[in-house]
Design a protein around this motif. Structure first.
Motif, short mmCIF file in Angstrom:
data_model
loop_
_atom_site.label_atom_id
_atom_site.label_comp_id
_atom_site.label_asym_id
_atom_site.label_seq_id
_atom_site.Cartn_x
_atom_site.Cartn_y
_atom_site.Cartn_z
N MET A 1 0.74 -1.10 -0.05
CA MET A 1 0.08 -0.17 -0.06
C MET A 1 0.88 1.11 -0.06
N ASN A 2 0.57 2.28 -1.00
CA ASN A 2 1.34 3.50 -1.15
C ASN A 2 0.97 4.28 0.09
N SER A 3 2.27 5.10 0.78
CA SER A 3 2.05 5.83 2.11
C SER A 3 0.82 6.92 1.63
N PRO A 4 0.21 7.63 2.60
CA PRO A 4 -0.71 8.97 2.37
C PRO A 4 0.23 10.20 1.87
N GLN A 5 -0.12 11.12 0.82
CA GLN A 5 0.54 12.21 0.59
C GLN A 5 -0.38 13.15 0.74
N PRO A 6 0.31 13.86 1.88
CA PRO A 6 -0.41 15.18 2.83
C PRO A 6 -0.10 16.23 1.71
N ILE A 7 -1.23 17.05 1.44
CA ILE A 7 -0.96 18.12 0.92
C ILE A 7 0.03 19.42 1.32
N HIS A 8 1.07 19.72 0.77
CA HIS A 8 2.01 20.94 1.10
C HIS A 8 2.45 21.77 0.11
N VAL A 9 2.02 23.04 0.15
CA VAL A 9 2.14 24.05 -0.65
C VAL A 9 3.28 24.88 -0.63
N ALA A 10 4.11 24.83 -1.78
CA ALA A 10 5.20 25.94 -1.60
C ALA A 10 4.94 27.09 -2.48
N ILE A 11 5.17 28.34 -1.62
CA ILE A 11 4.81 29.49 -2.25
C ILE A 11 6.11 30.13 -2.50
N ILE A 12 6.49 30.35 -4.05
CA ILE A 12 7.63 31.04 -4.16
C ILE A 12 7.74 32.51 -4.33
N GLY A 13 8.04 33.31 -3.52
CA GLY A 13 8.18 34.82 -3.57
C GLY A 13 7.13 35.21 -2.17
N GLY A 14 7.75 35.94 -1.48
CA GLY A 14 7.20 36.59 -0.12
C GLY A 14 6.86 38.01 -0.48
N GLY A 15 6.34 38.38 -1.48
CA GLY A 15 5.80 39.81 -2.06
C GLY A 15 4.29 39.82 -1.40
N LEU A 16 3.60 40.88 -1.89
CA LEU A 16 2.15 41.08 -1.52
C LEU A 16 1.59 39.75 -1.83
N CYS A 17 1.55 39.10 -2.98
CA CYS A 17 0.73 38.30 -3.53
C CYS A 17 1.17 36.95 -2.65
N GLY A 18 2.30 36.55 -2.71
CA GLY A 18 2.92 35.38 -1.78
C GLY A 18 2.53 35.26 -0.43
N LEU A 19 2.38 36.55 0.35
CA LEU A 19 2.14 36.76 1.74
C LEU A 19 0.50 36.57 1.72
N ALA A 20 -0.18 37.26 0.75
CA ALA A 20 -1.69 36.99 0.71
C ALA A 20 -2.01 35.53 0.62
N LEU A 21 -1.46 34.78 0.01
CA LEU A 21 -1.83 33.54 -0.17
C LEU A 21 -1.56 32.72 0.98
N ALA A 22 -0.30 33.00 1.69
CA ALA A 22 0.18 32.48 2.92
C ALA A 22 -0.90 32.61 3.95
N VAL A 23 -1.50 33.91 4.02
CA VAL A 23 -2.67 34.44 5.09
C VAL A 23 -3.91 33.22 4.61
N ALA A 24 -4.26 33.27 3.43
CA ALA A 24 -5.33 32.55 3.02
C ALA A 24 -5.19 31.11 3.36
N LEU A 25 -4.16 30.58 3.25
CA LEU A 25 -3.95 29.06 3.40
C LEU A 25 -4.02 28.85 4.79
N LYS A 26 -3.21 29.62 5.53
CA LYS A 26 -3.23 29.48 7.07
C LYS A 26 -4.77 29.45 7.76
N GLN A 27 -5.54 30.45 7.07
CA GLN A 27 -6.94 30.51 7.52
C GLN A 27 -7.54 29.24 7.26
N ARG A 28 -7.21 28.60 6.20
CA ARG A 28 -8.07 27.34 5.64
C ARG A 28 -7.36 26.27 6.30
N ASP A 29 -6.29 26.42 7.20
CA ASP A 29 -5.58 25.36 7.70
C ASP A 29 -4.81 24.26 6.59
N ILE A 30 -4.46 25.01 5.60
CA ILE A 30 -3.68 24.12 4.54
C ILE A 30 -2.28 24.40 4.79
#
Ligand SMILES: Cc1cc2nc3c(=O)[nH]c(=O)nc-3n(C[C@H](O)[C@H](O)[C@H](O)COP(=O)(O)OP(=O)(O)OC[C@H]3O[C@@H](n4cnc5c(N)ncnc54)[C@H](O)[C@@H]3O)c2cc1C
Length: 427
Positions: A1-30
């Protein structure tokens, strides 16, 4: 049986867009991690002016972010809070006086709202939990992505410092200089930029105007100014600079002499404002005139300026980055957190692009057209009829940016994603 593959998102770039996505993912527990090329989260440049759609995107990303922005933003003086810009003539023409007000562009409920770029970036970093506590491990600095490799199980990212890391999906928010193939094109226009003290502006414009956001269309260009704090106004004097851009650098320091040439046909009001700028730099603006067929492939997707850098004549670039971040986080909500599949990631990116692309592409076009709106008014005589048409066009153009149902975009994207996954399961 294959091991589970938890989702993990890499955000390249900590400008306004990257950090807005970080806030949004944190809020959604991703699960996510931000990789930033610089050694800290830093934004250069003055203020970011936003309209109603951007405030709405902040609220949808994280309600407390919207409230924090509201609490800190600089706005127009009392009674003018819903004014985006007062539009005034930059030179006398056809019986109209220099400085004459021709219309007020209204953008309730925000009007012109602005905070310093770095203040906004720090606010986003704080809301994403990246500045202190255990969340700090979700940010890595001095990590300039050089290339990446995709496989059926994930993405391997390689950085300039020789290290590599893995993720199940990569969202590239690395801005207009993105490592992605789209090459930015010169917009044939540029801006002399300056931050001017309200105290000094008062001597030219009087008390109220020195504190109110204004645009002055004029001969072959326009001037824009808006409050970034109680004491400072951000100012940009835009001009056409036709042909190719001959320099390697996009920003040329100390261009007062050239600016004085460009101001020759303007009225005393705009000349008086720009004379307060000691020796401003000139910035040539670039944008993505040509878009690739798609902004995603397998497990990698581009968003923000990396996908759709636009000339800033509609003040819409960061707003589109915020809308991107929100819709992206909402589609990731449907990806299984514990054991995801590549099909889910592909369905998320595909649905995201189907919904977002028509919107951001139309706003890139609007932004390009807006340079013409602001700068070509003086090309022929300004009759009452022409002024009425011009004013109507300006109102319609910006309303389509501000009044948009971003929540419906996310719901549509989620519905498309569910449908796609259902069809795949049925096969
Ligand atoms: C003159 C001017 C005025 C503007 N005014 C406004 C305005 O008033 N309102 C508005 O809404 N918009 C405005 N904009 C547009 C706005 O600035 C952009 O849309 C917004 O900053 C885009 O954010 P971003 O995060 O996508 O890109 P960026 O802000 O460019 O951030 C990219 C980040 O990625 C990092 N990075 C780059 N390459 C790599 C790599 N290989 N690996 C890791 N990290 C990397 C960078 O260091 C940076 O931190 C203006 C733009 C200009 C040029």
């Amino acid at each position: 049986m294959n091991s589970p593959q938890p989702i993990h998102v890499a955000i390249i770039g900590g400008g306004l867009c990257g950090l807005a996505l970080a806030v949004a993912l944190k809020q959604r527990d991703i699960s996510f991690k931000v990789y930033e090329a610089r050694s800290s989260f830093t934004e250069l440049g003055a203020g970011i002016n936003i309209g109603p759609n951007t405030l709405e995107a902040f609220r949808l990303i994280d309600a407390s972010l919207g409230n924090a922005y509201l609490a800190t933003a600089a706005r127009n003086p009392s009674g003018k809070e819903h004014v985006w810009f007062d539009v005034r003539l930059g030179a006398a023409i056809d019986g109209h006086k220099d400085g004459e007000t021709i219309t007020s562009l209204m953008a309730p409920p925000t009007g012109s709202m602005c905070i310093g770029r770095d203040a906004l970036l720090q606010l986003l970093a704080q809301k994403a939990g990246l500045l202190d506590g255990p969340g700090r491990v979700s940010a890595a600095f001095d990590k300039k992505l050089t290339h990446l490799e995709q496989s059926a199980s994930g993405v391997t990212m390689h950085f300039e410092d020789g290290t590599s890391e893995q993720a199940s999906a990569v969202v590239a928010c690395d801005g207009i200089h993105s490592a992605a193939p789209a090459v930015p094109q010169y917009s044939e226009a540029g801006v002399y930029r300056a931050m001017l003290p309200v105290q000094e502006l008062e001597k030219v414009l009087g008390h109220d105007m020195a504190r109110t956001s204004q645009v002055f269309p004029g001969p072959k260009g326009y001037l824009i100014l808006y409050p970034v704090s109680d004491t400072m106004m951000n100012t940009g004097f835009w001009v056409w600079r036709r042909g190719t851009w001959p320099h390697r650098e996009w920003v040329l320091p100390g261009r007062k002499n050239k600016m004085d040439d460009d101001l020759r046909d303007w009225g005393d009001t705009v000349r008086g404002i720009m004379n307060l700028a000691p020796n401003p730099p000139f910035m040539a603006t670039h944008y993505h005139a040509v878009q690739p067929e798609s902004h995603w492939r397998n497990r990698v997707c581009l968003i923000g300026d990396a996908a759709h850098a636009m000339p800033p004549h509609a003040g819409a670039g960061s707003g589109q980055a915020m809308e991107d971040a929100y819709v992206m986080a909402e589609v990731f909500r449907l990806v299984n957190k514990i054991d995801h599949t590549q099909a889910e990631v592909n369905a998320a990116f595909s649905a995201y692009e189907a919904v977002r692309r028509p919107r951001y592409q139309s706003i890139v076009e609007t932004s390009v057209e807006s340079m013409h709106t602001w700068s070509d008014l003086y090309d022929t005589s300004i009759t009452q009829e022409r002024l009425a048409d011009w004013t109507k066009l300006a109102h319609t153009r910006f309303e389509s940016i501000w009044n948009h149902d971003i929540g419906a975009d996310a719901r549509n994207a989620q519905a498309m994603m569910r449908e796609k996954l259902k069809r795949q399961t049925a096969i």
